[in-house]
Design a protein around this motif. Structure first.
Motif, PDB file in Angstrom:
ATOM      1  N   UNK A  19       4.750-112.288 -14.332  1.00  0.00           N
ATOM      2  CA  UNK A  19       3.621-112.067 -14.625  1.00  0.00           C
ATOM      3  C   UNK A  19       2.494-113.240 -13.809  1.00  0.00           C
ATOM      4  N   UNK A  20       3.145-114.098 -13.204  1.00  0.00           N
ATOM      5  CA  UNK A  20       2.386-115.451 -12.642  1.00  0.00           C
ATOM      6  C   UNK A  20       1.908-114.745 -11.275  1.00  0.00           C
ATOM      7  N   UNK A  21       0.729-115.308 -10.892  1.00  0.00           N
ATOM      8  CA  UNK A  21       0.133-115.153  -9.703  1.00  0.00           C
ATOM      9  C   UNK A  21       1.142-115.491  -8.633  1.00  0.00           C
ATOM     10  N   UNK A  22       1.058-114.633  -7.404  1.00  0.00           N
ATOM     11  CA  UNK A  22       1.836-114.909  -6.326  1.00  0.00           C
ATOM     12  C   UNK A  22       0.741-115.331  -5.044  1.00  0.00           C
ATOM     13  N   UNK A  23       0.825-116.696  -4.744  1.00  0.00           N
ATOM     14  CA  UNK A  23      -0.238-117.071  -3.723  1.00  0.00           C
ATOM     15  C   UNK A  23       0.467-117.787  -2.669  1.00  0.00           C
ATOM     16  N   UNK A  24       0.050-117.625  -1.542  1.00  0.00           N
ATOM     17  CA  UNK A  24       0.635-117.948  -0.312  1.00  0.00           C
ATOM     18  C   UNK A  24      -0.342-118.282   0.833  1.00  0.00           C
ATOM     19  N   UNK A 129     -12.076-120.136   2.092  1.00  0.00           N
ATOM     20  CA  UNK A 129     -10.996-120.386   1.160  1.00  0.00           C
ATOM     21  C   UNK A 129     -11.012-119.656  -0.244  1.00  0.00           C
ATOM     22  N   UNK A 130      -9.921-119.153  -0.746  1.00  0.00           N
ATOM     23  CA  UNK A 130      -9.857-118.593  -2.152  1.00  0.00           C
ATOM     24  C   UNK A 130      -8.692-119.275  -2.902  1.00  0.00           C
ATOM     25  N   UNK A 131      -8.972-119.763  -4.048  1.00  0.00           N
ATOM     26  CA  UNK A 131      -8.340-120.454  -4.868  1.00  0.00           C
ATOM     27  C   UNK A 131      -8.185-119.727  -6.320  1.00  0.00           C
ATOM     28  N   UNK A 132      -7.068-119.391  -6.677  1.00  0.00           N
ATOM     29  CA  UNK A 132      -6.793-118.487  -7.876  1.00  0.00           C
ATOM     30  C   UNK A 132      -6.082-119.168  -9.082  1.00  0.00           C
ATOM     31  N   UNK A 133      -6.563-118.762 -10.271  1.00  0.00           N
ATOM     32  CA  UNK A 133      -5.763-119.112 -11.490  1.00  0.00           C
ATOM     33  C   UNK A 133      -5.675-118.394 -12.501  1.00  0.00           C
ATOM     34  N   UNK A 134      -4.706-118.084 -13.448  1.00  0.00           N
ATOM     35  CA  UNK A 134      -5.033-117.491 -14.656  1.00  0.00           C
ATOM     36  C   UNK A 134      -5.430-118.401 -15.764  1.00  0.00           C
ATOM     37  N   UNK A 135      -6.303-117.776 -16.641  1.00  0.00           N
ATOM     38  CA  UNK A 135      -6.769-118.629 -17.747  1.00  0.00           C
ATOM     39  C   UNK A 135      -7.199-117.838 -18.690  1.00  0.00           C
ATOM     40  N   UNK A 139     -11.342-116.454 -25.409  1.00  0.00           N
ATOM     41  CA  UNK A 139     -10.330-115.557 -26.049  1.00  0.00           C
ATOM     42  C   UNK A 139      -9.791-114.193 -25.177  1.00  0.00           C
ATOM     43  N   UNK A 140     -10.295-114.185 -23.876  1.00  0.00           N
ATOM     44  CA  UNK A 140     -10.210-113.044 -23.031  1.00  0.00           C
ATOM     45  C   UNK A 140      -9.226-113.711 -21.979  1.00  0.00           C
ATOM     46  N   UNK A 141      -8.034-113.137 -21.479  1.00  0.00           N
ATOM     47  CA  UNK A 141      -7.287-113.294 -20.450  1.00  0.00           C
ATOM     48  C   UNK A 141      -8.283-113.114 -19.123  1.00  0.00           C
ATOM     49  N   UNK A 142      -8.328-114.042 -18.150  1.00  0.00           N
ATOM     50  CA  UNK A 142      -8.906-113.688 -17.167  1.00  0.00           C
ATOM     51  C   UNK A 142      -8.184-114.581 -15.833  1.00  0.00           C
ATOM     52  N   UNK A 143      -8.566-113.996 -14.605  1.00  0.00           N
ATOM     53  CA  UNK A 143      -8.246-114.567 -13.375  1.00  0.00           C
ATOM     54  C   UNK A 143      -9.409-115.101 -12.761  1.00  0.00           C
ATOM     55  N   UNK A 164     -11.525-109.959 -15.649  1.00  0.00           N
ATOM     56  CA  UNK A 164     -10.795-109.752 -16.854  1.00  0.00           C
ATOM     57  C   UNK A 164      -9.936-108.420 -16.758  1.00  0.00           C
ATOM     58  N   UNK A 165      -9.803-108.059 -15.515  1.00  0.00           N
ATOM     59  CA  UNK A 165      -8.900-106.860 -15.229  1.00  0.00           C
ATOM     60  C   UNK A 165      -7.994-107.091 -14.178  1.00  0.00           C
ATOM     61  N   UNK A 166      -7.012-108.391 -14.239  1.00  0.00           N
ATOM     62  CA  UNK A 166      -6.392-108.634 -13.208  1.00  0.00           C
ATOM     63  C   UNK A 166      -6.698-108.523 -11.778  1.00  0.00           C
ATOM     64  N   UNK A 167      -8.175-108.650 -11.509  1.00  0.00           N
ATOM     65  CA  UNK A 167      -8.515-108.818 -10.078  1.00  0.00           C
ATOM     66  C   UNK A 167      -9.102-107.367  -9.639  1.00  0.00           C
ATOM     67  N   UNK A 168      -9.106-106.621 -10.360  1.00  0.00           N
ATOM     68  CA  UNK A 168      -9.735-105.371 -10.236  1.00  0.00           C
ATOM     69  C   UNK A 168     -11.248-105.467  -9.938  1.00  0.00           C
ATOM     70  N   UNK A 169     -12.009-105.813 -10.523  1.00  0.00           N
ATOM     71  CA  UNK A 169     -13.323-106.071 -10.397  1.00  0.00           C
ATOM     72  C   UNK A 169     -13.507-107.839 -10.720  1.00  0.00           C
ATOM     73  N   UNK A 170     -14.843-108.173 -10.435  1.00  0.00           N
ATOM     74  CA  UNK A 170     -15.016-109.544 -10.447  1.00  0.00           C
ATOM     75  C   UNK A 170     -16.465-109.686 -10.800  1.00  0.00           C
ATOM     76  N   UNK A 171     -16.733-110.630 -11.831  1.00  0.00           N
ATOM     77  CA  UNK A 171     -18.069-111.152 -11.916  1.00  0.00           C
ATOM     78  C   UNK A 171     -18.404-112.732 -11.311  1.00  0.00           C
ATOM     79  N   UNK A 172     -19.267-112.576 -10.260  1.00  0.00           N
ATOM     80  CA  UNK A 172     -19.556-113.906  -9.772  1.00  0.00           C
ATOM     81  C   UNK A 172     -20.410-114.500 -10.812  1.00  0.00           C
TER      82      UNK A 172
END
Length: 184
Positions: A19-24, A129-135, A139-143, A164-172
């Motif tokens: 379930x971890x992010x894959x970043x290359x 550049x794009x830098x990602x993490x899970x956090x 109390x919500x799991x977010x990317x 809040x949906x594993x990268x399907x939608x984003x709120x800037x």
């Protein structure tokens, strides 16, 4: 050249087993990616008043930032200074480049929490550049994604978005518009 809001966010990929992010890293990623950023900056901030609550109210304020290189260029540190509701605020980022993976890890700490947040990890490709993490946020799991748009190295833009949906939608939820200190 696409504007900041037109730049796509790369797809978020997860390891099926962990379930971890894959970043290359991008092919061009290097320890020199943040060289443009060294020095003193004036920032115009635009920040959502509330995150992940369908808020449309933006707060705007000025701040300053200064970055310097460390570890023979494998890292850099910045100091962020602002005032929120009359109260001084200080933040700092520590960025480290791993020459084996060619990925940058960016750690944030501030005067509110006094701890390092989980690192966002990524690389530059053609000045963006794009830098990602899970956090977790409220109390919500977010990317989380940090974007550096350094196509204009004298006026870079940093921005942050939550999903809040594993990268399907984003709120800037935060934009920082940089200009060299004293250049206005």
């Amino acid at each position: 050249m696409p504007s900041q809001d037109e730049l796509p966010i790369p797809p978020v990929l997860f390891d099926a087993a962990t379930g971890e992010l894959l970043i290359t890293a991008s092919a061009s990623s290097s320890k020199h990616d943040f060289d443009f950023y060294e020095g003193k900056w004036q920032l115009r901030n635009r920040k959502l008043k509330a995150k992940l609550e369908n808020c449309t109210e933006w707060l705007e304020f000025d701040s300053t930032q200064e970055m310097y290189r460390v570890l023979q260029g494998l890292g850099n540190i910045d100091n962020y200074l602002a005032t929120f509701d009359g109260v001084p605020f200080e933040g700092m980022s520590v960025r480290l480049f791993n020459p084996k993976t060619r990925l940058w890890s960016i750690y944030w700490a501030d005067s509110n929490a006094g701890k390092l947040d989980p690192p966002v990890v990524g690389s530059f490709d053609q000045g963006v550049a794009h830098f990602f993490t899970q956090d977790t946020f409220n109390d919500k799991d977010v990317v989380v994604v940090f974007r550096w748009d350094a196509r204009d190295k004298e006026n870079p833009v940093w921005s942050q978005a939550f999903s809040a949906d594993k990268g399907q939608t984003w709120e800037w939820n935060w934009y920082m518009y940089f200009s060299r200190f004293g250049s206005n």
